[in-house]
Design a protein around this motif. Structure first.
Motif, short mmCIF file in Angstrom:
data_model
loop_
_atom_site.label_atom_id
_atom_site.label_comp_id
_atom_site.label_asym_id
_atom_site.label_seq_id
_atom_site.Cartn_x
_atom_site.Cartn_y
_atom_site.Cartn_z
N ILE A 155 0.88 -1.18 0.00
CA ILE A 155 0.00 0.00 0.00
C ILE A 155 0.92 1.22 0.00
O ILE A 155 1.67 1.45 0.95
N LEU A 156 0.88 1.98 -1.09
CA LEU A 156 1.86 3.05 -1.34
C LEU A 156 1.17 4.39 -1.48
O LEU A 156 0.29 4.55 -2.32
N ASP A 157 1.58 5.36 -0.66
CA ASP A 157 1.02 6.71 -0.72
C ASP A 157 2.04 7.65 -1.35
O ASP A 157 3.06 7.97 -0.74
N GLU A 158 1.80 8.04 -2.60
CA GLU A 158 2.69 8.93 -3.37
C GLU A 158 4.14 8.44 -3.36
O GLU A 158 5.05 9.14 -2.93
N PRO A 159 4.40 7.21 -3.84
CA PRO A 159 5.76 6.67 -3.76
C PRO A 159 6.78 7.37 -4.66
O PRO A 159 7.98 7.29 -4.41
N THR A 160 6.31 8.05 -5.74
CA THR A 160 7.28 8.65 -6.68
C THR A 160 7.67 10.08 -6.32
O THR A 160 8.53 10.66 -6.98
N ASN A 161 7.04 10.65 -5.28
CA ASN A 161 7.47 11.99 -4.83
C ASN A 161 8.94 11.92 -4.43
O ASN A 161 9.34 11.01 -3.72
N PHE A 162 9.73 12.87 -4.87
CA PHE A 162 11.16 12.99 -4.54
C PHE A 162 12.04 11.96 -5.24
O PHE A 162 13.23 11.88 -4.96
N LEU A 163 11.45 11.14 -6.13
CA LEU A 163 12.27 10.23 -6.93
C LEU A 163 12.57 10.87 -8.27
O LEU A 163 11.71 11.51 -8.86
N ASP A 164 13.81 10.68 -8.78
CA ASP A 164 14.10 11.15 -10.13
C ASP A 164 13.40 10.22 -11.13
O ASP A 164 12.85 9.17 -10.75
N ILE A 165 13.41 10.60 -12.40
CA ILE A 165 12.67 9.84 -13.42
C ILE A 165 13.18 8.41 -13.53
O ILE A 165 12.40 7.46 -13.63
N GLU A 166 14.52 8.23 -13.49
CA GLU A 166 15.09 6.89 -13.60
C GLU A 166 14.63 6.00 -12.45
O GLU A 166 14.28 4.83 -12.64
N ALA A 167 14.61 6.57 -11.23
CA ALA A 167 14.19 5.79 -10.05
C ALA A 167 12.70 5.47 -10.12
O ALA A 167 12.29 4.36 -9.79
N ALA A 168 11.89 6.44 -10.57
CA ALA A 168 10.44 6.20 -10.72
C ALA A 168 10.20 5.10 -11.75
O ALA A 168 9.34 4.22 -11.56
N SER A 169 10.95 5.12 -12.84
CA SER A 169 10.82 4.09 -13.88
C SER A 169 11.25 2.72 -13.34
O SER A 169 10.65 1.70 -13.67
#
Length: 521
Positions: free
Chosen positions: A405-419
């Motif tokens: 259960i993830l609440d806004e997991p891509t906040n503060f991640l760069d694009i490579e990390a989000a991908s």
């Protein structure tokens, strides 16, 4: 030209963070700046804005620039999205020739992201924007700057065009490596053959008698032949040494995890929400709702800021009234509070402490999130905010659970990390329930959409792409109905005008035409 920079060098301690020969920004440039967390994106914006002086190089500014900073002052009476909007409005009101914006999409919901996109599409000057939102960069950018190990590369097109060019680069590297390996093997095989021949050349052939060997001078002949073969072998060795080495292109190994209760929860209903309402004090967030989640679902929860997405997650986590959870369901919860990470331990120690997976798999997952080799031994306290988020996500991902259960997991991640996270979640065989405003992220992982809007919850079976298309079709149908009604009214007023013209009817006719014109835009 609005800005030019030459021979920029900037250090952080002993590390050369920026090493840029030259860059130019022209009027109407729409530039997206991308790179790993800590690659120097924020520093470059500050250097271009004149907030930081580089150790070397010069910058010539031909217009006024305005910096929209990443770290925004928090106001307890306003949401993060409201603070972000206020900053954006203040920056745009100054109408600078060059806008430098660092993560302007932070905390914005989809509606306000689209609002910002429209603002920037009509922007008269130029801008350089750092953002991890790929859909946002696709909508507004015509150039992408990539910063990597201090160097800046310029790519034409939006983020998707950039991704295609990077994939082409990747394939070219793969072809170059395969050619290198083939050439290397060819030379090595040739060398082994010459060495074997040279070894045989020292022996007198079996079919030559001793007397014949004396007459024909066999030994000098074979010695001469051996020397020639050794000389050829040496030439091959030299070619091998001079062969330009090409690094092997790294491929992501597949992730196969052992999940608890895998046989008893896959495809079965593991979560029931029955007649549950959401509210804060007297304020209603959503009316009575019921839905269920099956094992293996990838469910994205979407909606505007303040609609109750995080409240819904917390109700599930706390097993509140009306929520039934299967005994086979083992939950791991991620929020922006990173209290699951021990800053006094290394990355590997943090992740291993709650995992039953073997170390090889743990290292594989960490490598996918760009913690490679000795990086895993770094203490968490020396990491940046974005890197700590990655550690927390890796720790959760590899824990003994089967539901994330993830609440806004891509906040503060760069694009490579989000991908990279996106790729891990697509391969994950457990259940994922995620709240996110990152449209591309949702589009790539979600198989079901739960939308909260106007105090109602709607569960849509299908991807975000299908959900959006259906919404647009609904909107088109509604607009078409409105056009038909307006056209009927216009015809009616026209016929009345032809019989008994009046100022009042003329005014009504003009208003109806204006309404139709707005629909047609």
């Amino acid at each position: 030209m609005l800005l030019e920079a030459h021979n920029l060098k900037h250090y952080v301690k002993d590390r050369l963070l920026l090493d840029v020969d030259q860059l130019h920004i022209y009027n109407n440039d729409r530039i997206g700046l991308v790179g790993y967390n800590g690659s120097g994106k924020t520093t470059l914006l500050n250097v271009l804005a004149g907030k930081v002086s580089p150790e070397n190089g010069n910058i010539i500014r031909h217009v006024q620039s305005q910096l929209l900073p990443q770290l925004k002052i928090t106001d307890s009476t306003k949401s993060g999205g409201e603070v972000t909007q206020e900053y954006i409005n203040q920056a745009l009101a100054k109408a600078p020739g060059l806008l430098l914006a660092d993560e302007p999409t932070t905390n914005l919901d989809t509606e306000h992201l689209e609002w910002l996109e429209k603002k920037l599409l009509h922007w008269k000057g130029a801008f350089v924007i750092v953002s991890h939102d790929r859909a946002f960069l696709d909508a507004i950018c015509t150039r992408i700057w990539e910063i990597n190990e201090g160097e800046l590369k310029d790519f034409k097109g939006n983020y998707s065009d950039y991704a295609v060019q990077k994939e082409l680069e990747h394939r070219q590297k793969q072809v170059a490596y395969e050619k290198y390996e083939a050439k290397k093997k060819q030379l090595e095989d040739a060398l082994k053959l010459k060495e074997r021949k040279a070894e045989k050349a020292t022996k007198t052939p079996k079919n030559v008698s001793k007397s014949e060997a004396k007459i024909t001078g066999a030994k000098p002949y074979f010695a001469k032949k051996q020397k020639k073969l050794q000389k050829t072998g040496k030439a091959i060795e030299t070619r091998l040494e001079k062969l330009e080495k090409v690094e092997k292109v790294k491929k992501n190994p597949p992730i196969k995890m052992n999940l608890p209760n895998e046989d008893t929860f896959k495809g079965r209903i593991i979560l029931r929400v029955e007649d549950v309402t959401g509210g804060v004090g007297k304020r209603v967030l959503w009316k009575k709702t019921s839905f269920n989640v099956r094992g293996g679902d990838k469910l994205a929860i979407i909606g505007p800021n303040g609609c109750g997405k995080s409240t819904l997650l917390k109700k599930v986590i706390n097993h509140e009234e009306g929520i039934t959870i299967s005994p086979s369901m083992k939950i791991g919860y991620f929020s922006q509070n990173l209290n699951i990470v021990d800053v006094e331990k290394s990355i590997l120690e943090n992740v291993s402490s709650t995992s039953k997976q073997d170390e090889t798999l743990i290292r594989t997952v960490l490598a996918r999130l760009h913690f490679i080799q000795e990086d895993v031994d770094k203490f968490v306290k020396v990491l940046s905010g974005g890197e700590r988020v990655k550690v927390a996500l890796a720790k959760l991902f590899l824990s003994d659970i089967n539901t994330l259960i993830l609440d806004e997991p891509t906040n503060f991640l760069d694009i490579e990390a989000a991908s990279a996270l996106e790729s891990l979640l697509k391969e994950y065989e457990g259940t994922v329930v995620v709240v996110s405003h990152d449209r591309r992220f949702i589009e790539n992982i979600a198989t079901r959409i739960l939308a909260i809007r106007n105090k109602e919850i709607e569960l849509f079976e299908g991807t975000y792409h299908h959900f959006k298309n259906r919404k647009q079709q609904k909107k088109r149908n509604t607009e078409e109905d409105q056009r038909l009604v307006l056209q009927t009214k216009i015809s009616e007023v026209l016929s009345r005008l032809s019989i008994e013209p009046s100022e009042e009817l003329e005014k009504e006719f003009q208003q109806l035409l204006e309404m139709k014109r707005k629909l047609d835009i």
